[in-house]
Design an enzyme around this catalytic site. Structure first.
Site, PDB file in Angstrom:
ATOM      1  N   GLU A  40       0.824  -1.204   0.000  1.00  0.00           N
ATOM      2  CA  GLU A  40       0.000   0.000   0.000  1.00  0.00           C
ATOM      3  C   GLU A  40       0.862   1.260   0.000  1.00  0.00           C
ATOM      4  O   GLU A  40       0.524   2.257  -0.659  1.00  0.00           O
ATOM      5  CB  GLU A  40      -0.959  -0.003   1.185  1.00  0.00           C
ATOM      6  CG  GLU A  40      -2.090  -0.998   1.072  1.00  0.00           C
ATOM      7  CD  GLU A  40      -3.021  -0.735  -0.107  1.00  0.00           C
ATOM      8  OE1 GLU A  40      -3.033   0.407  -0.621  1.00  0.00           O
ATOM      9  OE2 GLU A  40      -3.727  -1.662  -0.523  1.00  0.00           O
ATOM     10  N   TYR A 121      -5.980   6.879   4.146  1.00  0.00           N
ATOM     11  CA  TYR A 121      -6.203   5.797   3.190  1.00  0.00           C
ATOM     12  C   TYR A 121      -5.403   4.550   3.568  1.00  0.00           C
ATOM     13  O   TYR A 121      -5.950   3.433   3.628  1.00  0.00           O
ATOM     14  CB  TYR A 121      -5.838   6.224   1.763  1.00  0.00           C
ATOM     15  CG  TYR A 121      -5.751   5.028   0.859  1.00  0.00           C
ATOM     16  CD1 TYR A 121      -6.908   4.423   0.376  1.00  0.00           C
ATOM     17  CD2 TYR A 121      -4.516   4.435   0.550  1.00  0.00           C
ATOM     18  CE1 TYR A 121      -6.852   3.274  -0.402  1.00  0.00           C
ATOM     19  CE2 TYR A 121      -4.453   3.292  -0.221  1.00  0.00           C
ATOM     20  CZ  TYR A 121      -5.620   2.719  -0.687  1.00  0.00           C
ATOM     21  OH  TYR A 121      -5.562   1.573  -1.434  1.00  0.00           O
ATOM     22  N   ASP A 139      -9.608   5.447  -2.347  1.00  0.00           N
ATOM     23  CA  ASP A 139      -8.582   5.987  -3.237  1.00  0.00           C
ATOM     24  C   ASP A 139      -9.279   6.559  -4.472  1.00  0.00           C
ATOM     25  O   ASP A 139     -10.513   6.656  -4.513  1.00  0.00           O
ATOM     26  CB  ASP A 139      -7.542   4.920  -3.598  1.00  0.00           C
ATOM     27  CG  ASP A 139      -8.114   3.784  -4.450  1.00  0.00           C
ATOM     28  OD1 ASP A 139      -9.332   3.790  -4.757  1.00  0.00           O
ATOM     29  OD2 ASP A 139      -7.340   2.873  -4.815  1.00  0.00           O
ATOM     30  N   CYS A 191     -14.579   0.074 -14.416  1.00  0.00           N
ATOM     31  CA  CYS A 191     -15.134   1.418 -14.235  1.00  0.00           C
ATOM     32  C   CYS A 191     -14.006   2.444 -14.289  1.00  0.00           C
ATOM     33  O   CYS A 191     -13.730   3.158 -13.331  1.00  0.00           O
ATOM     34  CB  CYS A 191     -15.876   1.484 -12.894  1.00  0.00           C
ATOM     35  SG  CYS A 191     -17.005   2.890 -12.757  1.00  0.00           S
ATOM     36  N   CYS A 198     -19.850  -1.157 -18.698  1.00  0.00           N
ATOM     37  CA  CYS A 198     -21.036  -1.406 -17.873  1.00  0.00           C
ATOM     38  C   CYS A 198     -21.631  -2.791 -18.096  1.00  0.00           C
ATOM     39  O   CYS A 198     -22.192  -3.385 -17.169  1.00  0.00           O
ATOM     40  CB  CYS A 198     -22.090  -0.337 -18.156  1.00  0.00           C
ATOM     41  SG  CYS A 198     -21.558   1.338 -17.745  1.00  0.00           S
ATOM     42  N   CYS A 201     -20.174  -5.076 -15.630  1.00  0.00           N
ATOM     43  CA  CYS A 201     -20.100  -4.597 -14.248  1.00  0.00           C
ATOM     44  C   CYS A 201     -21.142  -5.281 -13.363  1.00  0.00           C
ATOM     45  O   CYS A 201     -22.316  -5.387 -13.742  1.00  0.00           O
ATOM     46  CB  CYS A 201     -20.310  -3.083 -14.216  1.00  0.00           C
ATOM     47  SG  CYS A 201     -20.254  -2.391 -12.544  1.00  0.00           S
ATOM     48  N   CYS A 207     -26.615   0.977 -10.813  1.00  0.00           N
ATOM     49  CA  CYS A 207     -25.761   2.175 -10.948  1.00  0.00           C
ATOM     50  C   CYS A 207     -26.598   3.366 -11.436  1.00  0.00           C
ATOM     51  O   CYS A 207     -27.164   3.346 -12.536  1.00  0.00           O
ATOM     52  CB  CYS A 207     -24.628   1.895 -11.925  1.00  0.00           C
ATOM     53  SG  CYS A 207     -23.562   3.326 -12.210  1.00  0.00           S
TER      54      CYS A 207
END
Length: 342
Positions: A40, A121, A139, A191, A198, A201, A207
């Site tokens: 990270e 974060y 993020d 995305c 889409c 997704c 959405c």
């Protein structure tokens, strides 16, 4: 929407999770907190593809947090060279030493945030992924996905509060780490900023931005300030098969890194043009580099005199071992120009 959104996303993640060296597969035991934390930190402002070889090199050389804590800082800085944002490497060593002294990683978001270099974060990501604590891991990928899922129209950065509030409504109590990583994967694979796939997704049916027609218009971003362009000079001083390198001040840009001497350029202003030693100089080319807040055009001046004697702290570094010096990318580019001219 909360339970349905989480269930849909986790089902998708179970089938499509990326294989990454610091991750545990869905259903496997939790990953090593050291691996989660190290990855990270490395991933801040850096792509996954760029991080993987660094992560593998670090974990081979320093396989656990105790080994990293015992490492000389200059060796860690040299191994970090090329990843950028070098304050991360200095804080990495400081945090490793604190964790090693404590005997284990803290397990809560609040405790993790007290470690050097861990902001909101990173602390949330480590708490969720390594310790299964429910946390809001936000993020840029997550901001984009949530802004579209809820059709949040407020421009960034003002929308950050609304995005966190919306994320809070769908973050599950169980499988917190998988949910956080699923959000990251969804944003990086389907995305994306300029393309939303889409049809693939897991959230296509719920959405709000897709229902309105064009998900890629969100999130709305405020106008960016133009970056200034600064100019400066780096100096190549060579003698008897070695080049003069200095260590930059611990605080400040590229702090603690070995580099060629320069003329004091910074984010706030141009360099002075003053050379560190007297004598004849010749132009060796120009390196262009972009930092977070400014662009830099740095000329390379090559010493053309004989028997140079630089003043101040520094070291003569053998040219045949220059790749071991851990020069930041900017100065590695300048060194490549000088060596190509030889």
């Amino acid at each position: 929407m909360r339970d349905r959104a989480a269930d849909l996303l986790l089902d998708w993640y179970d089938r499509h999770a990326r294989d990454l060296p610091w991750r545990a597969r869905p259903g496997a035991p939790l990953p090593d907190p050291y691996h989660v934390w190290l990855s990270e930190v490395m991933l801040q402002q850096t792509t996954v593809a760029a991080v993987i070889p660094y992560f593998e090199k670090f974990t081979t050389r320093w396989p656990d947090v105790a080994a990293l804590a015992a490492a000389p800082e200059d060796e860690v800085m040299a191994a970090w060279a090329g990843l950028g944002y070098y304050s991360r490497a200095r804080n990495l060593v400081k945090a490793a030493r604190e964790v090693s002294q404590a005997g284990a990683f803290p397990t809560t978001e609040a405790e993790l945030r007290r470690l050097p270099g861990l902001g909101d974060y990173t602390a949330a990501a480590v708490a969720a992924i390594a310790f299964e604590r429910r946390a809001l891991v936000v993020d840029a990928n997550v901001e984009r996905v949530v802004a579209r899922l809820f059709a949040i129209e407020e421009p960034l950065p003002g929308a950050k509060k609304a995005i966190r509030a919306a994320l809070d409504t769908i973050t599950p109590e169980q499988r917190a780490g998988d949910f956080a990583q699923a959000m990251m994967d969804l944003g990086s694979s389907l995305c994306r900023a300029r393309e939303a796939q889409c049809i693939l997704c897991p959230w296509q049916a719920i959405c709000a931005a897709r229902a309105e027609g064009d998900p890629t218009r969100l999130p709305v971003k405020g106008a960016k300030k133009a970056k200034p362009t600064r100019s400066g000079t780096a100096f190549w001083i060579e003698r008897e098969g070695a080049v003069w390198l200095v260590t930059r001040p611990a605080k400040g840009m590229l702090g603690g890194m070995r580099s060629l001497p320069d003329d004091g350029w910074s984010a706030r202003g141009d360099g002075s043009g003053m050379a560190p030693v007297s004598g004849a100089w010749r132009a060796g080319g120009v390196v262009r580099h972009s930092f977070t807040h400014f662009h830099l055009e740095m000329g390379l001046a090559v010493h053309a005199g004989t028997d140079p004697k630089p003043e101040g702290d520094g070291e003569w570094w053998p040219l045949d071992r220059l790749d071991e010096a851990g020069l930041p990318t900017l100065f590695a580019k300048a060194a490549a120009l000088a060596l190509a001219e030889r």
